[in-house]
Design a protein around this motif. Structure first.
Motif, PDB file in Angstrom:
ATOM      1  N   ASP A 173       0.163  32.105  27.756  1.00  0.00           N
ATOM      2  CA  ASP A 173       0.766  33.433  27.786  1.00  0.00           C
ATOM      3  C   ASP A 173       0.723  33.972  29.209  1.00  0.00           C
ATOM      4  O   ASP A 173      -0.344  34.045  29.817  1.00  0.00           O
ATOM      5  N   ALA A 174       1.873  34.314  29.745  1.00  0.00           N
ATOM      6  CA  ALA A 174       1.950  34.915  31.077  1.00  0.00           C
ATOM      7  C   ALA A 174       2.062  36.425  30.917  1.00  0.00           C
ATOM      8  O   ALA A 174       2.944  36.919  30.228  1.00  0.00           O
ATOM      9  N   THR A 175       1.163  37.169  31.557  1.00  0.00           N
ATOM     10  CA  THR A 175       1.178  38.621  31.454  1.00  0.00           C
ATOM     11  C   THR A 175       2.122  39.214  32.484  1.00  0.00           C
ATOM     12  O   THR A 175       2.665  38.513  33.338  1.00  0.00           O
ATOM     13  N   LYS A 176       2.298  40.525  32.435  1.00  0.00           N
ATOM     14  CA  LYS A 176       3.225  41.212  33.330  1.00  0.00           C
ATOM     15  C   LYS A 176       2.814  41.132  34.791  1.00  0.00           C
ATOM     16  O   LYS A 176       3.651  41.069  35.671  1.00  0.00           O
ATOM     17  N   ASN A 177       1.501  41.123  35.056  1.00  0.00           N
ATOM     18  CA  ASN A 177       1.045  41.118  36.440  1.00  0.00           C
ATOM     19  C   ASN A 177       0.875  39.708  37.005  1.00  0.00           C
ATOM     20  O   ASN A 177       0.252  39.527  38.033  1.00  0.00           O
ATOM     21  N   VAL A 191      -0.646  36.959  35.666  1.00  0.00           N
ATOM     22  CA  VAL A 191      -1.840  36.216  35.281  1.00  0.00           C
ATOM     23  C   VAL A 191      -1.500  35.349  34.072  1.00  0.00           C
ATOM     24  O   VAL A 191      -0.872  35.810  33.122  1.00  0.00           O
ATOM     25  N   THR A 192      -1.924  34.101  34.104  1.00  0.00           N
ATOM     26  CA  THR A 192      -1.680  33.190  32.988  1.00  0.00           C
ATOM     27  C   THR A 192      -2.933  33.109  32.129  1.00  0.00           C
ATOM     28  O   THR A 192      -3.990  32.691  32.593  1.00  0.00           O
ATOM     29  N   LYS A 193      -2.816  33.521  30.870  1.00  0.00           N
ATOM     30  CA  LYS A 193      -3.905  33.425  29.907  1.00  0.00           C
ATOM     31  C   LYS A 193      -3.649  32.196  29.044  1.00  0.00           C
ATOM     32  O   LYS A 193      -2.550  31.992  28.540  1.00  0.00           O
ATOM     33  N   ASP A 241      -5.177  29.851  25.796  1.00  0.00           N
ATOM     34  CA  ASP A 241      -6.114  29.684  24.690  1.00  0.00           C
ATOM     35  C   ASP A 241      -6.351  28.197  24.496  1.00  0.00           C
ATOM     36  O   ASP A 241      -5.406  27.402  24.506  1.00  0.00           O
ATOM     37  N   SER A 259     -10.408  31.983  25.266  1.00  0.00           N
ATOM     38  CA  SER A 259      -9.333  32.346  26.188  1.00  0.00           C
ATOM     39  C   SER A 259      -9.802  32.103  27.618  1.00  0.00           C
ATOM     40  O   SER A 259     -10.964  32.320  27.949  1.00  0.00           O
ATOM     41  N   ASN A 288      -8.632  32.659  31.810  1.00  0.00           N
ATOM     42  CA  ASN A 288      -7.769  33.150  32.878  1.00  0.00           C
ATOM     43  C   ASN A 288      -7.530  31.951  33.786  1.00  0.00           C
ATOM     44  O   ASN A 288      -8.387  31.583  34.579  1.00  0.00           O
TER      45      ASN A 288
END
Length: 120
Positions: free
Chosen positions: A79-83, A85-87, A89, A106, A108
């Motif tokens: 999952d890539a967040t808006k800022n 950062v790739t999370k 799982d 999870s 980072n």
């Protein structure tokens, strides 16, 4: 006239310096990739979100973070967040649970890779 030409050249130079692509240095990770958990730079893992020791003990597990060292894990979700950062799982490759309590954790991705908490 020389001032306008000089100002234009400096302006174009500044614009081209900021046009560099900084995201090209990132490593792409996909679902199904295998990652190895490395040694943390401090006592605890900072960028891998393992549960705290009291929650592990309450659920009947053993809170030994050194036991996770060297485990191979499989990526289950990216999952890539808006800022930017790739999370990621992950779950253990052998199908067991982390500390006999948690099935997925999870991570980072970029920060954990930079801190050598994970290895590709």
């Amino acid at each position: 006239m020389r001032k306008y030409v000089l100002a234009t050249v400096i302006g174009l130079g500044v614009l081209t310096m900021n046009a560099q692509d900084f995201n090209s240095k990132s490593i792409a990770v996909e679902k199904g990739d295998v990652i190895e958990i490395g040694k943390p730079s401090t006592f605890k893992y900072k960028h891998i979100k393992f549960p705290r020791a009291n929650f592990i003990i309450k659920r009947g597990g053993i809170a030994n973070y050194k036991a996770a060292l060297g485990d191979e894990v499989v990526v289950t979700n990216v999952d890539a967040t808006k800022n930017g950062v790739t999370k990621v799982d992950v779950k253990r490759k052998d199908g067991k649970r982390f500390f006999n309590t948690v099935s997925t954790v999870s991570i980072n991705f970029e920060d954990a890779l930079a801190a050598n908490e994970i290895k590709l």
